[in-house]
Write an enzyme that holds these catalytic residues in place. Sequence first.
Site, PDB file in Angstrom:
ATOM      1  N   SER A 117       0.814  -1.219   0.000  1.00  0.00           N
ATOM      2  CA  SER A 117       0.000   0.000   0.000  1.00  0.00           C
ATOM      3  C   SER A 117       0.846   1.267   0.000  1.00  0.00           C
ATOM      4  CB  SER A 117      -0.867  -0.023   1.255  1.00  0.00           C
ATOM      5  OG  SER A 117      -1.470   1.225   1.450  1.00  0.00           O
ATOM      6  N   TYR A 141      -2.100   0.263  10.029  1.00  0.00           N
ATOM      7  CA  TYR A 141      -2.326  -0.441   8.758  1.00  0.00           C
ATOM      8  C   TYR A 141      -1.081  -0.351   7.870  1.00  0.00           C
ATOM      9  CZ  TYR A 141      -3.733  -1.134   3.950  1.00  0.00           C
ATOM     10  OH  TYR A 141      -3.776  -1.555   2.643  1.00  0.00           O
ATOM     11  N   LYS A 145       1.719  -3.348   6.726  1.00  0.00           N
ATOM     12  CA  LYS A 145       2.103  -3.683   5.344  1.00  0.00           C
ATOM     13  C   LYS A 145       3.623  -3.596   5.169  1.00  0.00           C
ATOM     14  CE  LYS A 145      -1.843  -4.587   3.349  1.00  0.00           C
ATOM     15  NZ  LYS A 145      -2.227  -5.592   2.370  1.00  0.00           N
TER      16      LYS A 145
END
Length: 328
Positions: A117, A141, A145
Amino acid sequence: MNLLVLGGAGYIGSHFVKLSLELGHNVIIVDNLLTGHKQSIPEKATFYEGDIRDRVFLNKVFEENKVDACIHFAASSLVGESMTKPMKYFDNNVYGTIILLEMMEKHNVKKIVFSSSAATYGAHEVMPITEEYETNPTSPYGESKLIMEKMMKWADVAYGMKYVSLRYFNVAGASTDSTIGEDHNPETHLIPIVLQVPLEKREFITIFGNDYKTFDGTCIRDYIHVEDLVDAHIKALEYLNQGNDSNIFNLGSETGFSNLQIVETARKVTNHPLPMKLGDRRPGDPDKLVATYQKAKKLLGWSPTKNIEDVIGSAWGFHQAHPNGYKE
Ligand code: UDP
């Protein structure tokens, strides 16, 4: 190839599955259906319902199938939720990937394409973002990743496992035939929320903030059509099959659209006045996020082929065909 698609019933995973089957690959899907949809799974794919954190379950999947490569989409993916439930993100995303990499090593699977991402970069002033930019995630988040990418790097060093990590910018749109698309509950993304207005599911769209440092004051994002995006995964597999080294690529279009431009384009596509209100800023939103894709173009032979009208038009096609998403 025999492709094991983790998270293959989700929004992006299901588009990858559709394309892989069309190209003649054999597809095995693993999904816990927490956010994925059983209705999106094609009959031609083999489906295992279960969680990648379940070692016994995942081992059985690898034992019952000869896997040539893994395509890993299985993750929790809401930036906002990750701020209040960080451990959910480290558990599902990081721990889940530990189990997956362990199983790949055990069963001698040496190739993985990974769904990463733009959130790995964090905030940057100068656009467009290249793969050389510093990674400094501003959410659990994004951090999860980045940790997953780093685990793959060390799995490569230790086991010779080759990975391609694809850092997505804003993914939107649906399959051109309107059979599959985006159905999240709750929905948080701009384009599907905008389309809820012409679908008569909400009266107006609220745009979060108009005092950003951009030409019209609203945030700017780089939108990629989901069909272009999944095509990059096929190209990443070809890249690994050719014996190339592990690598990281941005998937963006080098073109940014402001939130107001998205609403304006949706008005044109849907032929609906689409009433709009201005709201407060949403915490954590950077002013502008745009990526270069020159590295993917050079090494994968990938370029985006669809424009913003295609993105919003295909999403509109899916939502018109499925006004309640995958629910009957
Ligand atoms: N946004 C908005 N109204 C909404 C949902 C999103 O104004 O109801 C804005 C959001 O604040 C951001 C942009 O749309 O500026 C894109 O947000 P999205 O959640 O789609 O993607 P993100 O870039 O956060 O991954």
